[in-house]
Motif scaffolding. Structure first.
Motif, PDB file in Angstrom:
ATOM      1  N   ASP A 101      42.476 -19.006  28.091  1.00 23.03           N
ATOM      2  CA  ASP A 101      42.665 -20.331  27.501  1.00 23.03           C
ATOM      3  C   ASP A 101      44.061 -20.837  27.837  1.00 23.03           C
ATOM      4  O   ASP A 101      45.059 -20.143  27.609  1.00 23.03           O
ATOM      5  CB  ASP A 101      42.489 -20.269  25.981  1.00 23.03           C
ATOM      6  N   THR A 102      44.127 -22.067  28.382  1.00 26.24           N
ATOM      7  CA  THR A 102      45.395 -22.694  28.723  1.00 26.24           C
ATOM      8  C   THR A 102      45.474 -24.049  28.045  1.00 26.24           C
ATOM      9  O   THR A 102      44.543 -24.500  27.375  1.00 26.24           O
ATOM     10  CB  THR A 102      45.535 -22.867  30.248  1.00 26.24           C
ATOM     11  N   ARG A 103      46.594 -24.743  28.241  1.00 20.86           N
ATOM     12  CA  ARG A 103      46.766 -26.076  27.665  1.00 20.86           C
ATOM     13  C   ARG A 103      45.781 -27.069  28.271  1.00 20.86           C
ATOM     14  O   ARG A 103      45.425 -28.055  27.641  1.00 20.86           O
ATOM     15  CB  ARG A 103      48.192 -26.565  27.893  1.00 20.86           C
ATOM     16  N   LEU A 104      45.372 -26.802  29.497  1.00 18.86           N
ATOM     17  CA  LEU A 104      44.453 -27.716  30.180  1.00 18.86           C
ATOM     18  C   LEU A 104      42.995 -27.318  29.991  1.00 18.86           C
ATOM     19  O   LEU A 104      42.106 -27.966  30.535  1.00 18.86           O
ATOM     20  CB  LEU A 104      44.794 -27.769  31.672  1.00 18.86           C
ATOM     21  N   GLY A 105      42.748 -26.271  29.229  1.00 19.43           N
ATOM     22  CA  GLY A 105      41.373 -25.825  29.030  1.00 19.43           C
ATOM     23  C   GLY A 105      41.195 -24.373  29.425  1.00 19.43           C
ATOM     24  O   GLY A 105      42.153 -23.663  29.734  1.00 19.43           O
ATOM     25  N   ARG A 106      39.966 -23.946  29.442  1.00 23.50           N
ATOM     26  CA  ARG A 106      39.640 -22.556  29.750  1.00 23.50           C
ATOM     27  C   ARG A 106      39.506 -22.367  31.259  1.00 23.50           C
ATOM     28  O   ARG A 106      38.855 -23.156  31.935  1.00 23.50           O
ATOM     29  CB  ARG A 106      38.343 -22.154  29.044  1.00 23.50           C
ATOM     30  N   VAL A 107      40.157 -21.320  31.763  1.00 21.83           N
ATOM     31  CA  VAL A 107      40.181 -21.026  33.195  1.00 21.83           C
ATOM     32  C   VAL A 107      39.471 -19.702  33.442  1.00 21.83           C
ATOM     33  O   VAL A 107      39.666 -18.734  32.697  1.00 21.83           O
ATOM     34  CB  VAL A 107      41.631 -20.954  33.714  1.00 21.83           C
ATOM     35  N   VAL A 108      38.639 -19.665  34.472  1.00 22.25           N
ATOM     36  CA  VAL A 108      37.952 -18.435  34.866  1.00 22.25           C
ATOM     37  C   VAL A 108      38.834 -17.675  35.854  1.00 22.25           C
ATOM     38  O   VAL A 108      39.067 -18.136  36.975  1.00 22.25           O
ATOM     39  CB  VAL A 108      36.574 -18.748  35.491  1.00 22.25           C
ATOM     40  N   LEU A 109      39.336 -16.533  35.447  1.00 29.17           N
ATOM     41  CA  LEU A 109      40.197 -15.722  36.312  1.00 29.17           C
ATOM     42  C   LEU A 109      39.390 -14.810  37.232  1.00 29.17           C
ATOM     43  O   LEU A 109      39.852 -14.471  38.322  1.00 29.17           O
ATOM     44  CB  LEU A 109      41.156 -14.888  35.460  1.00 29.17           C
ATOM     45  N   ALA A 110      38.222 -14.401  36.790  1.00 27.58           N
ATOM     46  CA  ALA A 110      37.358 -13.547  37.617  1.00 27.58           C
ATOM     47  C   ALA A 110      35.946 -13.641  37.078  1.00 27.58           C
ATOM     48  O   ALA A 110      35.728 -13.792  35.872  1.00 27.58           O
ATOM     49  CB  ALA A 110      37.846 -12.104  37.622  1.00 27.58           C
ATOM     50  N   GLU A 111      34.976 -13.548  37.995  1.00 30.94           N
ATOM     51  CA  GLU A 111      33.566 -13.599  37.606  1.00 30.94           C
ATOM     52  C   GLU A 111      32.756 -12.826  38.627  1.00 30.94           C
ATOM     53  O   GLU A 111      32.782 -13.138  39.820  1.00 30.94           O
ATOM     54  CB  GLU A 111      33.094 -15.050  37.526  1.00 30.94           C
ATOM     55  N   SER A 112      32.061 -11.805  38.151  1.00 26.77           N
ATOM     56  CA  SER A 112      31.308 -10.961  39.069  1.00 26.77           C
ATOM     57  C   SER A 112      30.314 -10.115  38.287  1.00 26.77           C
ATOM     58  O   SER A 112      30.538  -9.778  37.112  1.00 26.77           O
ATOM     59  CB  SER A 112      32.246 -10.057  39.870  1.00 26.77           C
ATOM     60  N   THR A 113      29.211  -9.783  38.960  1.00 28.40           N
ATOM     61  CA  THR A 113      28.250  -8.840  38.368  1.00 28.40           C
ATOM     62  C   THR A 113      28.715  -7.408  38.564  1.00 28.40           C
ATOM     63  O   THR A 113      28.178  -6.502  37.932  1.00 28.40           O
ATOM     64  CB  THR A 113      26.874  -9.030  39.014  1.00 28.40           C
ATOM     65  N   ASP A 114      29.715  -7.230  39.427  1.00 27.14           N
ATOM     66  CA  ASP A 114      30.276  -5.903  39.680  1.00 27.14           C
ATOM     67  C   ASP A 114      31.463  -5.683  38.747  1.00 27.14           C
ATOM     68  O   ASP A 114      32.309  -6.564  38.573  1.00 27.14           O
ATOM     69  CB  ASP A 114      30.707  -5.784  41.132  1.00 27.14           C
ATOM     70  N   LEU A 115      31.558  -4.526  38.183  1.00 25.12           N
ATOM     71  CA  LEU A 115      32.608  -4.214  37.226  1.00 25.12           C
ATOM     72  C   LEU A 115      33.978  -4.079  37.889  1.00 25.12           C
ATOM     73  O   LEU A 115      34.992  -4.478  37.306  1.00 25.12           O
ATOM     74  CB  LEU A 115      32.226  -2.940  36.480  1.00 25.12           C
ATOM     75  N   ALA A 116      34.030  -3.542  39.095  1.00 28.19           N
ATOM     76  CA  ALA A 116      35.305  -3.196  39.728  1.00 28.19           C
ATOM     77  C   ALA A 116      36.233  -4.393  39.946  1.00 28.19           C
ATOM     78  O   ALA A 116      37.411  -4.336  39.573  1.00 28.19           O
ATOM     79  CB  ALA A 116      35.046  -2.476  41.050  1.00 28.19           C
ATOM     80  N   PRO A 117      35.781  -5.497  40.571  1.00 30.21           N
ATOM     81  CA  PRO A 117      36.712  -6.605  40.800  1.00 30.21           C
ATOM     82  C   PRO A 117      37.234  -7.229  39.514  1.00 30.21           C
ATOM     83  O   PRO A 117      38.381  -7.679  39.466  1.00 30.21           O
ATOM     84  CB  PRO A 117      35.884  -7.602  41.608  1.00 30.21           C
ATOM     85  N   VAL A 118      36.422  -7.238  38.476  1.00 29.30           N
ATOM     86  CA  VAL A 118      36.880  -7.774  37.194  1.00 29.30           C
ATOM     87  C   VAL A 118      37.941  -6.853  36.593  1.00 29.30           C
ATOM     88  O   VAL A 118      38.959  -7.311  36.061  1.00 29.30           O
ATOM     89  CB  VAL A 118      35.695  -7.961  36.233  1.00 29.30           C
ATOM     90  N   ALA A 119      37.718  -5.542  36.681  1.00 29.05           N
ATOM     91  CA  ALA A 119      38.715  -4.589  36.187  1.00 29.05           C
ATOM     92  C   ALA A 119      40.023  -4.718  36.960  1.00 29.05           C
ATOM     93  O   ALA A 119      41.117  -4.631  36.369  1.00 29.05           O
ATOM     94  CB  ALA A 119      38.166  -3.170  36.292  1.00 29.05           C
ATOM     95  N   ASP A 120      39.933  -4.942  38.266  1.00 28.89           N
ATOM     96  CA  ASP A 120      41.146  -5.120  39.072  1.00 28.89           C
ATOM     97  C   ASP A 120      41.905  -6.373  38.641  1.00 28.89           C
ATOM     98  O   ASP A 120      43.136  -6.368  38.536  1.00 28.89           O
ATOM     99  CB  ASP A 120      40.783  -5.219  40.557  1.00 28.89           C
ATOM    100  N   GLN A 121      41.185  -7.454  38.384  1.00 24.59           N
ATOM    101  CA  GLN A 121      41.836  -8.695  37.976  1.00 24.59           C
ATOM    102  C   GLN A 121      42.475  -8.550  36.598  1.00 24.59           C
ATOM    103  O   GLN A 121      43.578  -9.067  36.361  1.00 24.59           O
ATOM    104  CB  GLN A 121      40.821  -9.843  37.962  1.00 24.59           C
ATOM    105  N   VAL A 122      41.814  -7.843  35.705  1.00 24.66           N
ATOM    106  CA  VAL A 122      42.391  -7.603  34.380  1.00 24.66           C
ATOM    107  C   VAL A 122      43.662  -6.771  34.507  1.00 24.66           C
ATOM    108  O   VAL A 122      44.679  -7.040  33.836  1.00 24.66           O
ATOM    109  CB  VAL A 122      41.373  -6.898  33.459  1.00 24.66           C
TER     110      VAL A 122
END
Length: 203
Positions: A101-122
């Protein structure tokens, strides 16, 4: 219609209403079961992501209040990273969505059906937040030496020249205004006093 016929119709209506209410209750229960199953499925996937990130969570200092690292309950479970970032499941209950959540709204930092890329982004997000906090605590402030630096001297010189030019420009405008005023008065006097005109012409 006879009383027997009315009783039969009335009994039929009662049985139909009871059956309908029973069907509605069963349908509501089925929907509740589906919601519970979907919620449990989402929570299970988020728990898998949390297990994948557990070594990263363990590396964060315990006295750092910036992070939460908790799975919230509710109709839509979320794995909270901090107060503004969390991971939730998409509508298909298979897609991980890392949101902030930002001042300009909600931003998607990562989106994937695979767990690994989301874990890397986190992980990158946590590292970025820790670096920002470290810099804020240490304070990246450089003490400037006393006296004018070459850049400050150049700026001061330019400011002095600009001020001198402004003064000369203003003085020129004042002098020009005076000349114009004298000329205007002379022309007015010339038209109003013909005798003065003749006197000056004799000279």
């Amino acid at each position: 219609m006879s009383e027997a016929g009315q009783s039969a119709v009335s009994g039929t209506n009662v049985r139909s209403l009871s059956d309908a209410m029973r069907e509605m209750k069963n349908a509501a229960a089925d929907r509740a079961d589906v919601v519970v199953e979907m919620r449990e499925a989402s929570r299970t996937r988020l728990e898998l992501l949390a297990q994948e990130l557990q070594p990263v969570f363990d590396d964060v200092p315990a006295d750092d209040p910036s992070f939460d690292f908790a799975i919230s309950s509710g109709e839509q479970p979320r794995l909270w990273i901090d107060a503004v970032a969390h991971v939730t499941m998409g509508r298909d209950r298979r897609t991980y969505r890392f949101l902030r959540d930002t001042r300009l709204g909600r931003v998607v930092l990562a989106e994937s059906t695979d767990l690994a890329p989301v874990a890397d982004q986190v992980t990158r997000y946590i590292a970025e937040r820790m670096v920002e906090r470290q810099r804020a605590v240490e304070g990246d402030v450089e003490t400037l030496p006393r006296g004018d630096t070459p850049e400050e001297a150049a700026v001061s010189d330019i400011s002095g020249k600009s001020a001198w030019r402004s003064f000369l420009g203003g003085l020129g405008l004042v002098l020009l205004g005076g000349v114009v005023g004298v000329a205007t008065v002379a022309i007015a006097m010339w038209d109003r006093f013909p005798e003065l005109n003749g006197l000056l012409s004799g000279y």
